[in-house]
Design a protein around this motif. Sequence first.
Motif, mmCIF file in Angstrom:
data_model
loop_
_atom_site.group_PDB
_atom_site.id
_atom_site.type_symbol
_atom_site.label_atom_id
_atom_site.label_comp_id
_atom_site.label_asym_id
_atom_site.label_seq_id
_atom_site.Cartn_x
_atom_site.Cartn_y
_atom_site.Cartn_z
ATOM 1 N N VAL A 104 -73.489 -12.276 29.822
ATOM 2 C CA VAL A 104 -73.224 -11.974 28.414
ATOM 3 C C VAL A 104 -73.051 -13.275 27.637
ATOM 4 O O VAL A 104 -72.700 -14.320 28.186
ATOM 5 C CB VAL A 104 -71.948 -11.106 28.257
ATOM 6 N N GLY A 105 -73.305 -13.188 26.325
ATOM 7 C CA GLY A 105 -73.105 -14.352 25.470
ATOM 8 C C GLY A 105 -71.636 -14.733 25.427
ATOM 9 O O GLY A 105 -70.784 -13.893 25.138
ATOM 10 N N ALA A 106 -71.311 -15.987 25.735
ATOM 11 C CA ALA A 106 -69.915 -16.423 25.767
ATOM 12 C C ALA A 106 -69.841 -17.937 25.631
ATOM 13 O O ALA A 106 -70.804 -18.660 25.928
ATOM 14 C CB ALA A 106 -69.244 -15.975 27.065
ATOM 15 N N ASP A 107 -68.675 -18.413 25.181
ATOM 16 C CA ASP A 107 -68.448 -19.862 25.091
ATOM 17 C C ASP A 107 -67.499 -20.334 26.189
ATOM 18 O O ASP A 107 -66.929 -21.426 26.115
ATOM 19 C CB ASP A 107 -67.898 -20.238 23.712
ATOM 20 N N THR A 108 -67.322 -19.491 27.217
ATOM 21 C CA THR A 108 -66.504 -19.863 28.364
ATOM 22 C C THR A 108 -67.286 -19.640 29.651
ATOM 23 O O THR A 108 -68.202 -18.820 29.713
ATOM 24 C CB THR A 108 -65.200 -19.031 28.416
ATOM 25 N N LEU A 109 -66.880 -20.378 30.678
ATOM 26 C CA LEU A 109 -67.555 -20.322 31.970
ATOM 27 C C LEU A 109 -66.508 -20.063 33.046
ATOM 28 O O LEU A 109 -65.475 -20.733 33.088
ATOM 29 C CB LEU A 109 -68.268 -21.660 32.219
ATOM 30 N N ILE A 134 -68.395 -29.395 29.380
ATOM 31 C CA ILE A 134 -67.437 -28.465 29.967
ATOM 32 C C ILE A 134 -66.031 -29.037 29.803
ATOM 33 O O ILE A 134 -65.769 -30.185 30.177
ATOM 34 C CB ILE A 134 -67.740 -28.228 31.458
ATOM 35 N N THR A 135 -65.137 -28.252 29.229
ATOM 36 C CA THR A 135 -63.760 -28.686 29.011
ATOM 37 C C THR A 135 -62.797 -27.703 29.669
ATOM 38 O O THR A 135 -63.103 -26.518 29.814
ATOM 39 C CB THR A 135 -63.436 -28.797 27.513
ATOM 40 N N ASP A 136 -61.616 -28.203 30.046
ATOM 41 C CA ASP A 136 -60.630 -27.339 30.681
ATOM 42 C C ASP A 136 -59.755 -26.652 29.638
ATOM 43 O O ASP A 136 -59.984 -26.776 28.432
ATOM 44 C CB ASP A 136 -59.785 -28.134 31.684
ATOM 45 N N ARG A 143 -66.592 -32.501 32.390
ATOM 46 C CA ARG A 143 -67.935 -32.738 32.934
ATOM 47 C C ARG A 143 -68.979 -32.616 31.825
ATOM 48 O O ARG A 143 -68.899 -31.734 30.968
ATOM 49 C CB ARG A 143 -68.239 -31.716 34.030
ATOM 50 N N THR A 144 -69.950 -33.532 31.860
ATOM 51 C CA THR A 144 -71.106 -33.456 30.964
ATOM 52 C C THR A 144 -72.363 -33.428 31.826
ATOM 53 O O THR A 144 -72.569 -34.317 32.664
ATOM 54 C CB THR A 144 -71.159 -34.654 30.003
ATOM 55 N N ILE A 145 -73.180 -32.411 31.630
ATOM 56 C CA ILE A 145 -74.420 -32.272 32.399
ATOM 57 C C ILE A 145 -75.584 -32.524 31.464
ATOM 58 O O ILE A 145 -75.788 -31.792 30.485
ATOM 59 C CB ILE A 145 -74.536 -30.867 33.017
ATOM 60 N N ASN A 146 -76.350 -33.592 31.737
ATOM 61 C CA ASN A 146 -77.509 -33.938 30.910
ATOM 62 C C ASN A 146 -78.736 -33.189 31.410
ATOM 63 O O ASN A 146 -79.102 -33.284 32.593
ATOM 64 C CB ASN A 146 -77.757 -35.449 30.954
ATOM 65 N N LEU A 147 -79.350 -32.442 30.513
ATOM 66 C CA LEU A 147 -80.532 -31.642 30.862
ATOM 67 C C LEU A 147 -81.804 -32.175 30.216
ATOM 68 O O LEU A 147 -82.869 -31.561 30.350
ATOM 69 C CB LEU A 147 -80.287 -30.183 30.455
ATOM 70 N N ASP A 148 -81.679 -33.283 29.476
ATOM 71 C CA ASP A 148 -82.822 -33.989 28.897
ATOM 72 C C ASP A 148 -83.682 -33.081 28.011
ATOM 73 O O ASP A 148 -83.166 -32.242 27.279
ATOM 74 C CB ASP A 148 -83.659 -34.636 30.006
#
Length: 226
Positions: A104-109, A134-136, A143-148
């Motif tokens: 579902v659409g969300a701003d949390t993981l 990603i923030t706690d 964490r920052t994930i670079n996807l280019d």
Amino acid sequence: MSNDINTASSSYIDSLRGQDKQVTNEKKSDALTQEDFFSLLTQQLSFQDPSKPADNDQMIAQMTSFTMAEGISNLNSKFESLAASMTSNSALQASTLVGKKALVGADTLDLNSSGEASGIIAVESPVKDLKLSITDSSGQLVRTINLDTQPAGGLRFNWDGKNEAGERLPAGEYSIKAEGSMGEEFTSLPVATYKNIESVSINGANGIIINTKAGAIKLTDVAEIA
């Protein structure tokens, strides 16, 4: 001999009175039956003018109308029964969703106990410098994930549950944000993540509602069940 007859007669009369009382106490149905329709038709024929008898076509039309009315009434009752059966079937199917995950659409993981989390980024057009932040719960960037550069479409991503230092983080809910350059504009992109289905509800016209940590969501708004 006479006393026996009187006793039998008295019992028989009491029995009849009991049956009569039972019939009187029974509720009469307000629904018109086919017998009622034909009774009305008979009354109509008995009061017609002998010099101007009813036309055969009119009588046939009325009889047809009576039959159609009864058929529609029966059809309505069958539809009500079918609706009740479908609701029960929906409830049974919905119960099997509990414990599964809904995209579902969300701003949390949600980071599970095995240290895994995943989702999809909706990329409407080609994007450059795409990154996932990603923030706690305290708002600290972990964490920052670079996807280019990525083409348009649904981009699946996975997070191993580790921070920038490679340390495994505790299970729980983390905030997530996807950003990238589309043309000359740097913008946020919609994200969908997997949420645990804690319970389901049957909400009449709204159909099946699934309940997650992200809130109540219509089953029709769920992109995927995993």
